[in-house]
Design an enzyme around this catalytic site. Structure first.
Site, PDB file in Angstrom:
ATOM      1  N   GLU A 197      91.532  58.519 136.763  1.00  0.00           N
ATOM      2  CA  GLU A 197      91.633  57.060 136.652  1.00  0.00           C
ATOM      3  C   GLU A 197      92.910  56.626 135.939  1.00  0.00           C
ATOM      4  O   GLU A 197      92.890  55.819 135.012  1.00  0.00           O
ATOM      5  CB  GLU A 197      90.415  56.499 135.919  1.00  0.00           C
TER       6      GLU A 197
ATOM      7  N   GLU B 194      83.470  59.587 142.224  1.00  0.00           N
ATOM      8  CA  GLU B 194      82.542  58.983 141.260  1.00  0.00           C
ATOM      9  C   GLU B 194      81.940  57.739 141.885  1.00  0.00           C
ATOM     10  O   GLU B 194      82.650  56.941 142.518  1.00  0.00           O
ATOM     11  CB  GLU B 194      83.250  58.533 139.970  1.00  0.00           C
TER      12      GLU B 194
HETATM   13  P1  P53 Z   1      80.956  54.735 131.616  1.00  0.00           P
HETATM   14  C1  P53 Z   1      85.869  51.806 133.368  1.00  0.00           C
HETATM   15  C2  P53 Z   1      85.832  51.322 134.677  1.00  0.00           C
HETATM   16  C3  P53 Z   1      85.555  52.182 135.719  1.00  0.00           C
HETATM   17  C4  P53 Z   1      85.333  53.534 135.456  1.00  0.00           C
HETATM   18  O1  P53 Z   1      81.825  54.907 132.930  1.00  0.00           O
HETATM   19  C5  P53 Z   1      85.393  54.013 134.157  1.00  0.00           C
HETATM   20  C6  P53 Z   1      85.664  53.153 133.113  1.00  0.00           C
HETATM   21  C7  P53 Z   1      85.716  53.657 131.707  1.00  0.00           C
HETATM   22  O2  P53 Z   1      84.584  53.278 130.995  1.00  0.00           O
HETATM   23  O3  P53 Z   1      85.260  55.331 133.832  1.00  0.00           O
HETATM   24  C8  P53 Z   1      84.837  56.304 134.758  1.00  0.00           C
HETATM   25  O4  P53 Z   1      80.679  56.116 131.122  1.00  0.00           O
HETATM   26  C9  P53 Z   1      85.241  57.644 134.197  1.00  0.00           C
HETATM   27  C10 P53 Z   1      84.094  58.441 133.649  1.00  0.00           C
HETATM   28  C11 P53 Z   1      83.034  57.493 133.140  1.00  0.00           C
HETATM   29  C12 P53 Z   1      82.477  56.732 134.327  1.00  0.00           C
HETATM   30  O5  P53 Z   1      83.509  56.038 135.010  1.00  0.00           O
HETATM   31  O6  P53 Z   1      81.804  53.938 130.701  1.00  0.00           O
HETATM   32  O7  P53 Z   1      86.009  58.432 135.058  1.00  0.00           O
HETATM   33  O8  P53 Z   1      84.585  59.321 132.675  1.00  0.00           O
HETATM   34  O9  P53 Z   1      82.003  58.098 132.421  1.00  0.00           O
HETATM   35  C13 P53 Z   1      81.398  55.733 133.977  1.00  0.00           C
HETATM   36  O10 P53 Z   1      79.692  54.048 132.032  1.00  0.00           O
END
Ligand code: P53
Length: 476
Positions: free
Chosen positions: A176, A374
């Protein structure tokens, strides 16, 4: 014949610091993830000066995958996945980041983990830097604001490519990388690039400089990977949050266009090998003077990616009123709520059609294979009296997104190579450091303070996903 490719990658995604724990084991050094406390929705995680007594750092222990990975990989195999996305903790391999020789014990952990996956027919998709550089590089070099970090990163990448040649088939360079477009907040610049700002510093210019060094490092890593292991594929990793215009007013439309530029120019550089004109103009207009050499520009050209890996959770909406003629975008200020879609408890707007839109947007622009690395629904799970978790809301979310993905393949002809839902085993949230923001199909009995048995159990979504995989996505 199914809609999806026969060799479709069905997997699950995690990142080292969010599940491994063992923060000081096997010679591991302190990473940026180790100095972040637990936050909550609307309450940012604190970034402390090193590890300080009296704070709770959830990533130190996480779900203890470091010791329990064999049991977990057995569950992954039972789930039926054929691809596991994780990251290699840079600070296990180079504890401080500037050593000349890698830490053998750190490599040994990944040797064993990867062998365990291979034994179970699970392919590996590995991120080199997933929010986790050695903290020493932050204190001694200023993280990615320093050109020297390119060299440290490449040393790490070379060790990984040589060691896992023929073992890791899919690589990604920086997780990201474009999250730091939100440079006003402390979180993204720190997790992406190890940036800490002094008061009065030009955050934006520093972020662009760091991002440039990372893009050069990424391009050089791509070229190196091709040289060391021609059979491997190496991609970028983009946080895809499409930005819609608030209305059909031309001002809103232009604002959405420039907002997309500001969040996704990183993808242009990764895929096309050069800076887009709109960014060059923006740097001139904003008097942002970057250290970009002729050699850098050549490296960028020679290291374009093989595929686009991206995360998709939600979409944004921007209002363009009073923003003509430049329509500059400020992520912290300009976003408005989308009245047409619901949101999660953490305010993430749930929009499955946005995934189809995103797949089309990438395909139209870059013509490269796409890998959804993801996607998922962070929610609070309740355990009932029988110890079961009925997470129908998670099944509904994943089902709707998979249906949108299939439509993109079926109706729009987009080339999607795989789908690895995020946090398919519960882990520590990146954004908030909480455990209770769960994404898993596998439940982990630990609370926000990592109290609990740590036992793993299957949620309803586990057997649902098993059937999806078995039917290659025909049965959702
Ligand atoms: P969490 C922000 C926006 C989109 C994805 O996020 C993001 C974030 C950061 O918070 O992170 C990704 O755990 C990232 C993972 C993360 C996952 O999305 O904040 O690649 O490490 O855990 C979900 O709910």
């Amino acid at each position: 014949m199914s809609i999806l490719r026969n060799d479709f990658l069905w997997g699950g995604a995690v990142a080292a610091h969010q599940l491994e724990g063992g923060w000081q084991e096997g010679g591991k050094g302190v990473s940026v993830a180790d100095v972040m406390t637990k936050g909550a929705h609307g309450q940012p995680r604190q970034i402390t000066d090193g590890v300080q007594p009296g704070y709770h750092y959830p990533n130190h222990h996480a779900i203890d995958f470091y010791h329990r990975y064999k049991e977990d990989v057995a569950l992954f195999a039972e789930l039926g996945i054929n691809c596991f996305r994780t990251s290699i903790a840079w600070s296990r391999i180079f504890p401080k980041g500037d050593e000349l020789e890698p830490n053998e014990e750190g490599l040994k952990f990944y040797d064993d983990l990867f062998a365990e996956c291979q034994k179970n027919g699970i392919e590996l998709a590995i991120t080199l830097s997933h929010f986790e550089m050695p903290y020493h590089l932050v204190t001694e070099y200023g993280g990615w604001r320093n050109r020297k970090t390119i060299e440290f990163f490449l040393r790490f990448a070379r060790v990984c490519f040589n060691r896992y040649k023929g073992i890791v088939k899919y690589w990604m360079t920086f997780n990201e990388i474009n999250n730091q477009a939100n440079y006003q907040e402390d979180f993204a610049p720190f997790t992406n690039s190890g940036l800490k700002y002094e008061p009065g510093e030009d955050r934006e210019a520093i972020m662009y400089q760091a991002a440039h060094y990372e893009l050069v490092a990424s391009a050089k890593a791509v070229a190196l990977c091709h040289q060391i292991d021609p059979d491997a594929k190496i991609g970028c990793m983009i946080a895809m949050v499409p930005i819609y215009p608030y209305s059909c007013s031309p001002d809103d439309m232009m604002a959405a266009t420039t907002a997309m530029h500001r969040r996704y120019w990183f993808t242009d550089v990764h895929c096309k090998g050069h800076y887009p004109n709109y960014m060059n103009r923006y740097f001139e207009r904003s008097k942002i003077d970057l250290d970009i050499t002729k050699e850098d520009l050549m490296d960028l050209r020679e290291g374009t990616v093989d595929y686009i890996g991206f995360s998709y959770y939600m979409s944004f909406v921007v209002n363009g009123k009073d923003k003509a003629p430049v329509y500059d975008y400020d992520e912290a200020q300009d976003l408005v709520k989308n009245p047409y879609v619901p949101a999660s408890d953490w305010g993430w707007q749930i929009d499955p059609t946005g995934l189809r839109y995103s797949l089309n947007w990438f395909a139209d622009r870059y013509d490269l294979p796409l890998f959804i690395v993801e996607n998922g629904f962070g929610a609070v799970d309740e355990v009932d009296e029988e110890g079961k978790i009925h997470d129908q809301y998670r099944i509904d979310y994943l089902k709707a997104h998979l249906a949108a993905m299939k439509d993109a393949v079926n109706y729009d002809g987009v080339d999607v190579i795989g789908y690895t839902p995020w946090g398919f085993i519960d882990l520590v949230s990146a954004g908030t450091g909480e455990m209770k923001k769960r994404y898993g199909m596998i439940y982990v009995d630990l609370d926000d303070y990592l109290q609990g048995s740590g036992n793993r159990s299957k949620k309803d979504s586990f057997s649902w996903y098993q059937k999806v995989i078995e039917s290659n996505g025909e049965q959702l």
